[in-house]
Design a protein around this motif. Sequence first.
Motif, PDB file in Angstrom:
ATOM      1  N   LYS A   1      -3.866   7.365   2.173  1.00 20.81           N
ATOM      2  CA  LYS A   1      -4.669   7.098   3.368  1.00 20.81           C
ATOM      3  C   LYS A   1      -4.354   5.719   3.946  1.00 20.81           C
ATOM      4  O   LYS A   1      -4.157   5.543   5.154  1.00 20.81           O
ATOM      5  CB  LYS A   1      -6.155   7.190   2.981  1.00 20.81           C
ATOM      6  N   LEU A   2      -4.282   4.737   3.060  1.00 17.92           N
ATOM      7  CA  LEU A   2      -4.030   3.376   3.540  1.00 17.92           C
ATOM      8  C   LEU A   2      -2.569   3.171   3.930  1.00 17.92           C
ATOM      9  O   LEU A   2      -2.261   2.390   4.833  1.00 17.92           O
ATOM     10  CB  LEU A   2      -4.481   2.361   2.480  1.00 17.92           C
TER      11      LEU A   2
ATOM     12  N   LEU B   1       0.581  -3.860  -0.706  1.00 20.72           N
ATOM     13  CA  LEU B   1       0.533  -2.561  -1.383  1.00 20.72           C
ATOM     14  C   LEU B   1       0.880  -1.388  -0.469  1.00 20.72           C
ATOM     15  O   LEU B   1       1.546  -0.438  -0.886  1.00 20.72           O
ATOM     16  CB  LEU B   1      -0.875  -2.324  -1.952  1.00 20.72           C
ATOM     17  N   PHE B   2       0.418  -1.447   0.788  1.00 17.09           N
ATOM     18  CA  PHE B   2       0.424  -0.224   1.598  1.00 17.09           C
ATOM     19  C   PHE B   2       1.303  -0.296   2.840  1.00 17.09           C
ATOM     20  O   PHE B   2       1.352   0.657   3.613  1.00 17.09           O
ATOM     21  CB  PHE B   2      -1.014   0.116   2.014  1.00 17.09           C
TER      22      PHE B   2
ATOM     23  N   ASP C   1     -12.155   2.856   0.148  1.00 13.61           N
ATOM     24  CA  ASP C   1     -13.368   3.650   0.322  1.00 13.61           C
ATOM     25  C   ASP C   1     -14.394   3.287  -0.751  1.00 13.61           C
ATOM     26  O   ASP C   1     -14.038   2.905  -1.877  1.00 13.61           O
ATOM     27  CB  ASP C   1     -13.030   5.133   0.215  1.00 13.61           C
TER      28      ASP C   1
ATOM     29  N   LEU D   1     -13.912   2.482  -9.747  1.00 15.64           N
ATOM     30  CA  LEU D   1     -13.210   1.450 -10.520  1.00 15.64           C
ATOM     31  C   LEU D   1     -14.165   0.397 -11.066  1.00 15.64           C
ATOM     32  O   LEU D   1     -13.938  -0.158 -12.140  1.00 15.64           O
ATOM     33  CB  LEU D   1     -12.101   0.822  -9.675  1.00 15.64           C
TER      34      LEU D   1
ATOM     35  N   GLN E   1     -14.013   5.015  -4.119  1.00 12.60           N
ATOM     36  CA  GLN E   1     -12.931   4.452  -4.926  1.00 12.60           C
ATOM     37  C   GLN E   1     -13.395   3.171  -5.620  1.00 12.60           C
ATOM     38  O   GLN E   1     -13.140   2.938  -6.800  1.00 12.60           O
ATOM     39  CB  GLN E   1     -11.728   4.168  -4.017  1.00 12.60           C
TER      40      GLN E   1
ATOM     41  N   LEU F   1       6.766   1.063  -1.506  1.00 12.78           N
ATOM     42  CA  LEU F   1       6.444   1.221  -2.935  1.00 12.78           C
ATOM     43  C   LEU F   1       5.898   2.641  -3.144  1.00 12.78           C
ATOM     44  O   LEU F   1       5.027   3.081  -2.397  1.00 12.78           O
ATOM     45  CB  LEU F   1       5.376   0.209  -3.366  1.00 12.78           C
TER      46      LEU F   1
ATOM     47  N   ASP G   1      -3.570  -5.829   0.800  1.00  8.71           N
ATOM     48  CA  ASP G   1      -3.403  -4.488   1.362  1.00  8.71           C
ATOM     49  C   ASP G   1      -2.008  -4.262   1.939  1.00  8.71           C
ATOM     50  O   ASP G   1      -1.442  -3.166   1.807  1.00  8.71           O
ATOM     51  CB  ASP G   1      -4.439  -4.264   2.473  1.00  8.71           C
TER      52      ASP G   1
ATOM     53  N   ILE H   1       6.304  -8.481  -4.955  1.00  8.37           N
ATOM     54  CA  ILE H   1       6.247  -8.249  -3.513  1.00  8.37           C
ATOM     55  C   ILE H   1       6.181  -9.612  -2.838  1.00  8.37           C
ATOM     56  O   ILE H   1       5.381 -10.466  -3.225  1.00  8.37           O
ATOM     57  CB  ILE H   1       5.006  -7.403  -3.161  1.00  8.37           C
TER      58      ILE H   1
ATOM     59  N   GLN I   1      -6.385   7.784  -1.890  1.00 10.54           N
ATOM     60  CA  GLN I   1      -6.725   6.487  -1.302  1.00 10.54           C
ATOM     61  C   GLN I   1      -5.460   5.744  -0.861  1.00 10.54           C
ATOM     62  O   GLN I   1      -5.401   5.160   0.224  1.00 10.54           O
ATOM     63  CB  GLN I   1      -7.497   5.655  -2.350  1.00 10.54           C
TER      64      GLN I   1
ATOM     65  N   VAL J   1       1.067  -0.547 -19.015  1.00  6.72           N
ATOM     66  CA  VAL J   1       1.261  -1.223 -17.732  1.00  6.72           C
ATOM     67  C   VAL J   1       0.529  -2.561 -17.728  1.00  6.72           C
ATOM     68  O   VAL J   1      -0.580  -2.667 -18.251  1.00  6.72           O
ATOM     69  CB  VAL J   1       0.740  -0.350 -16.563  1.00  6.72           C
TER      70      VAL J   1
ATOM     71  N   LYS K   1      -0.205   3.570 -10.709  1.00  7.44           N
ATOM     72  CA  LYS K   1      -0.035   3.045 -12.067  1.00  7.44           C
ATOM     73  C   LYS K   1      -0.484   1.585 -12.180  1.00  7.44           C
ATOM     74  O   LYS K   1      -1.130   1.205 -13.160  1.00  7.44           O
ATOM     75  CB  LYS K   1       1.452   3.140 -12.430  1.00  7.44           C
ATOM     76  N   VAL K   2      -0.141   0.779 -11.182  1.00  4.93           N
ATOM     77  CA  VAL K   2      -0.391  -0.660 -11.316  1.00  4.93           C
ATOM     78  C   VAL K   2      -1.703  -1.103 -10.676  1.00  4.93           C
ATOM     79  O   VAL K   2      -2.064  -2.280 -10.777  1.00  4.93           O
ATOM     80  CB  VAL K   2       0.789  -1.497 -10.760  1.00  4.93           C
ATOM     81  N   THR K   3      -2.411  -0.161 -10.010  1.00  8.67           N
ATOM     82  CA  THR K   3      -3.699  -0.540  -9.404  1.00  8.67           C
ATOM     83  C   THR K   3      -4.868   0.339  -9.837  1.00  8.67           C
ATOM     84  O   THR K   3      -6.018  -0.002  -9.547  1.00  8.67           O
ATOM     85  CB  THR K   3      -3.652  -0.451  -7.861  1.00  8.67           C
ATOM     86  N   PHE K   4      -4.599   1.469 -10.507  1.00  9.69           N
ATOM     87  CA  PHE K   4      -5.653   2.421 -10.889  1.00  9.69           C
ATOM     88  C   PHE K   4      -6.242   3.138  -9.671  1.00  9.69           C
ATOM     89  O   PHE K   4      -7.223   3.885  -9.806  1.00  9.69           O
ATOM     90  CB  PHE K   4      -6.805   1.766 -11.668  1.00  9.69           C
ATOM     91  N   LEU K   5      -5.713   2.897  -8.480  1.00 11.84           N
ATOM     92  CA  LEU K   5      -6.254   3.574  -7.304  1.00 11.84           C
ATOM     93  C   LEU K   5      -5.841   5.045  -7.324  1.00 11.84           C
ATOM     94  O   LEU K   5      -4.805   5.417  -7.878  1.00 11.84           O
ATOM     95  CB  LEU K   5      -5.744   2.923  -6.008  1.00 11.84           C
ATOM     96  N   ASP K   6      -6.626   5.861  -6.670  1.00  9.80           N
ATOM     97  CA  ASP K   6      -6.295   7.284  -6.565  1.00  9.80           C
ATOM     98  C   ASP K   6      -5.213   7.504  -5.505  1.00  9.80           C
ATOM     99  O   ASP K   6      -5.138   6.754  -4.514  1.00  9.80           O
ATOM    100  CB  ASP K   6      -7.553   8.075  -6.183  1.00  9.80           C
TER     101      ASP K   6
ATOM    102  N   ASP L   1      -7.072  -5.913  -9.826  1.00  6.27           N
ATOM    103  CA  ASP L   1      -8.154  -4.970 -10.103  1.00  6.27           C
ATOM    104  C   ASP L   1      -9.370  -5.629 -10.736  1.00  6.27           C
ATOM    105  O   ASP L   1     -10.515  -5.283 -10.415  1.00  6.27           O
ATOM    106  CB  ASP L   1      -7.650  -3.875 -11.048  1.00  6.27           C
TER     107      ASP L   1
ATOM    108  N   LEU M   1       3.752   4.727  -8.412  1.00  5.54           N
ATOM    109  CA  LEU M   1       3.829   3.374  -8.963  1.00  5.54           C
ATOM    110  C   LEU M   1       2.573   2.583  -8.599  1.00  5.54           C
ATOM    111  O   LEU M   1       1.982   1.896  -9.453  1.00  5.54           O
ATOM    112  CB  LEU M   1       5.077   2.648  -8.441  1.00  5.54           C
TER     113      LEU M   1
ATOM    114  N   PRO N   1       9.093  -5.284  -1.314  1.00  4.49           N
ATOM    115  CA  PRO N   1       9.101  -5.167  -2.775  1.00  4.49           C
ATOM    116  C   PRO N   1      10.506  -5.444  -3.326  1.00  4.49           C
ATOM    117  O   PRO N   1      11.505  -5.044  -2.723  1.00  4.49           O
ATOM    118  CB  PRO N   1       8.715  -3.696  -3.023  1.00  4.49           C
TER     119      PRO N   1
ATOM    120  N   PRO O   1      -1.099  -4.418 -14.997  1.00  2.00           N
ATOM    121  CA  PRO O   1      -1.428  -4.105 -13.598  1.00  2.00           C
ATOM    122  C   PRO O   1      -1.038  -5.247 -12.660  1.00  2.00           C
ATOM    123  O   PRO O   1      -0.810  -6.377 -13.095  1.00  2.00           O
ATOM    124  CB  PRO O   1      -2.946  -3.911 -13.628  1.00  2.00           C
ATOM    125  N   LEU O   2      -1.007  -4.929 -11.406  1.00  2.00           N
ATOM    126  CA  LEU O   2      -0.666  -5.891 -10.361  1.00  2.00           C
ATOM    127  C   LEU O   2      -1.446  -7.198 -10.561  1.00  2.00           C
ATOM    128  O   LEU O   2      -2.671  -7.190 -10.652  1.00  2.00           O
ATOM    129  CB  LEU O   2      -1.029  -5.275  -9.001  1.00  2.00           C
TER     130      LEU O   2
END
Lengths: 208, 208, 208, 208, 208, 208
Positions: free
Chosen positions: E199-200, E176-177, A193, A200, A196, E181, E173, A121, E196, A96, E188-193, A173, E185, A127, A98-99
Amino acid sequence: MFPLLPLLPLLLLPSPSSAADFCVADFSGPTSPLGFSCKKESAVTASEFVFSGLGAAGNTNNIIKAAVTPAFAGQFAAVNGLGISAARLDLAPGGVVPLHTHPAASELLVVTQGVISAGFISSANTPYTATLRKGDAMVFPQGLLHYQVNAGGITAVAIVSFSSPSPGLQITDFALFANNLSTPLIQKVTFLDAEQILKLKKVLGGSG
Amino acid sequence: MFPLLPLLPLLLLPSPSSAADFCVADFSGPTSPLGFSCKKESAVTASEFVFSGLGAAGNTNNIIKAAVTPAFAGQFAAVNGLGISAARLDLAPGGVVPLHTHPAASELLVVTQGVISAGFISSANTPYTATLRKGDAMVFPQGLLHYQVNAGGITAVAIVSFSSPSPGLQITDFALFANNLSTPLIQKVTFLDAEQILKLKKVLGGSG
Amino acid sequence: MFPLLPLLPLLLLPSPSSAADFCVADFSGPTSPLGFSCKKESAVTASEFVFSGLGAAGNTNNIIKAAVTPAFAGQFAAVNGLGISAARLDLAPGGVVPLHTHPAASELLVVTQGVISAGFISSANTPYTATLRKGDAMVFPQGLLHYQVNAGGITAVAIVSFSSPSPGLQITDFALFANNLSTPLIQKVTFLDAEQILKLKKVLGGSG
Amino acid sequence: MFPLLPLLPLLLLPSPSSAADFCVADFSGPTSPLGFSCKKESAVTASEFVFSGLGAAGNTNNIIKAAVTPAFAGQFAAVNGLGISAARLDLAPGGVVPLHTHPAASELLVVTQGVISAGFISSANTPYTATLRKGDAMVFPQGLLHYQVNAGGITAVAIVSFSSPSPGLQITDFALFANNLSTPLIQKVTFLDAEQILKLKKVLGGSG
Amino acid sequence: MFPLLPLLPLLLLPSPSSAADFCVADFSGPTSPLGFSCKKESAVTASEFVFSGLGAAGNTNNIIKAAVTPAFAGQFAAVNGLGISAARLDLAPGGVVPLHTHPAASELLVVTQGVISAGFISSANTPYTATLRKGDAMVFPQGLLHYQVNAGGITAVAIVSFSSPSPGLQITDFALFANNLSTPLIQKVTFLDAEQILKLKKVLGGSG
Amino acid sequence: MFPLLPLLPLLLLPSPSSAADFCVADFSGPTSPLGFSCKKESAVTASEFVFSGLGAAGNTNNIIKAAVTPAFAGQFAAVNGLGISAARLDLAPGGVVPLHTHPAASELLVVTQGVISAGFISSANTPYTATLRKGDAMVFPQGLLHYQVNAGGITAVAIVSFSSPSPGLQITDFALFANNLSTPLIQKVTFLDAEQILKLKKVLGGSG
């Protein structure tokens, strides 16, 4: 038959040369807002217009299983001032990019091997995504967030070009988690959070 | 928990939209010096940012044994206004892209198959030539005469990108011999012999 | 009556100066993609904004019976960075400016004496030609092949201006026949016969 | 001998055309920030690239004994989008082009008859003045106040070119005295005396 | 005394007008890559050059306790084509403009009330942060991630200007949220859980 | 968990850096037509992106009862190359910024205190005037004559921004009366009476 010499002055305009044709970067000179200084034309050789670094696969043995090999002005001096540059993208299976954004350029990607899922996006948060196969091209407008993901079983390769010799590359990131921006500040400006963020930061080498 | 609605106005700026993100060409509208009119953003779909025409080999069954498949703004509407475009180049064995210029763009070529001999000539009449193998890139500065020739035993393929959505393409031979410019005038402005001109006019469909 | 001194600070902005007004070329400094370095404003004199070289007829005692006297940034330092330059064109009876392009500028020609037949060829290979008399102007779009020929019995003179301080000048014949590009290569990329190429190489000083 | 038809697709790129070569103004269409809409290329004829209005002397039978004959995009449609335009300047004995600016262009003047005294003033309030004879050129940087005065006994003529198809023209006296700006306001922003203002308003047709 | 009429033709250049002075947006016309179509100059009134929307506090009664009131070309038609625009920023105590970019412009912020902590991150991932008090200005280079946070006890206000009439605004934000999306995905592109992300998405109205 | 080091090469592009992000002015280096040379990125600190000079009132104890505090590239090095700059305007009661132009930029003014009467005049000599109160913005198109006058009983303050890092500033009165342009020449190019010219030269420090 024809007298040659009287014709030459038409062509051989008095020096100094004007840098109109090209401006191969002289990394030892000062930079201007538009790019690097130009080497003297008399010192420029044909080989400087060739860049061979895109021929070899990048090393994808890393956490993102991806490699970007740039041929920007900093690596490929001849594109300085010419409004264009390129890069090679290697995505191992599961890989990947990443963004990220390119602050100073639009990007045009052409898949030369494998399958890539890509998207960007818009400012309106819409998107635009696609699955790209060999020979497919996709354009990513300047400055917008976008990503590329390997969507096939084999390594995917793409040739990407940019509308600037120095497109820049800001991976979200890394901008957030690979430096010393404080965790409370990142929380504040991203709504993420603390756990999180700390997780990272640990992965990407950040502190704070 | 968080009230959602009060936040939205921050994002949903009052229309009309500003065309800042992209300007997918609307071929039915007027053109401006900088390119085509923009489609309304609400009518633009993700698939418009993808161009699949570079995936198939061009037809090289012609006298130059070559094919150029363009993805310029006229074919790939999404690059309109973004400062970049691309094309695919197929060169069968013996194939050649004859001497030509792109009046409005620099070109960056990346070989993806085979071997290509390429070169450009500067305003100072200096040739800059190179033999390019798979993965090699070469940049051709804006507006200068250049050529590409297959220098291997198999079909060569390249992805080329341009620093303009509409780079233009002026092939010197076609500019001279594929229209009705009179033979005496061509003689006068090129020093070519009349027999040579008439021979090429016949090949390329010119008259006069 | 009015106190003078307190007003001056409004005007005399703190140095360093910003190069906003002009950027007279300093040929001893580095060049950037956009042109030459700027002389310090305090060292610039009024006479540098004047170029007298266009007053005298160029020497047309050559095979093309023509002369181009440039006032580009390389000769007329004050146009550096200002987006404009000029030249004088002298065409003796029978004279010709052979087919050429300016890679970096559009040209606007105004006839001041005699009659000139001129034309350019578009990317679509369409010729646009005209006969120009004293006072007639013609514009040649950037990067396209064009020519000028004396079409009267007396020496023709024109003032030409360009949309760049460094428009460049690539004469097709000189690009092909005044250097060491090999004859087989030129054959390949132009379809010209070897005899024709060798003949013109001899005239224009090329080898190979 | 050579098959002609298979070659043509290389040239005849699929329409719609891309406006890369030129953009002759279509005054009936909308204007964009960069200029007028483009006429369809198929409707453009060679004669549109020629402007004959600079051949005749302008009428200098007026209070300034001067005439400016413009060949801007509004008069010479072919320069639209090409970054250049021109004008003819006639100065009868005693004639003057009063202090003025071109908000959007630098100017390059070439004297073709007579003697002209010209000058511009920089942001630092420094005047740069010169006496120009036939063949002399002078460049006036963008946006700065400048003037031209006949400095000989005969009518002076000059060809002037501009770095924009629409340079604009703001004559200071007309901006101040040929409209209805109130006299007290003009006093306030120029320090001129009311009598002086009223006198010039009367001459130039202003009120208030 | 002075004959008036003969002078007028000097000023009243033949129409059509050239749009050189300004190009007030006509939202009913087509857009070009450089912006909106221009209203006819005769229809433009002085009040169109004035924008009063920056005078009132924005509504900060939302989750970010912040408001951005834009005066971009879409809201302030007169800046179309002029290379500049502005906005008002209100930050209630605790308020934040979350991490965002302007894809098409650099930003210059001037604090007019309160204290703001602001920063941007370079392509090299280096943060550049500062605490800004009334009268302090900070510049944020084009396309780079940046944020503003109220760092005082009272509402902070700033006037921000941009180097484009349509700078765009992409809040990370929301990109992404706040859309559909898919969570995998984004992972994959942000490594965020995933937790998380979900939630957002809930907070910001996204799905998937 | 994740191996960190292999990822870094993706980000840490080989130096030299490309100046894509920003170009903080190095006043000791040469200037180019587009601005000052860039400081090395490694030597740039966060504080260079902050300019504090706009926080203090300018000294309006002068004949125009006005002060302009510039944050142009010459004073605020970080805006170099970023297409934007700013200034603070203080107008004491009765104060005026006399008629002037910015040769290289459009201006956007936002009133932060008091009442300002402002206006500009177009190339067609049409005045566009307005009375601006706190929070009102007005845009002044590039290169056109404009003015600002205090129209209230208290000191007025405005934040102005420009579409160039080096907008230039040419005050008409100073261009005419604060140097050694001869009175007869000024008479000739402005139609002003000699007494008026001599009076203002005395006030503004001119001679001749």
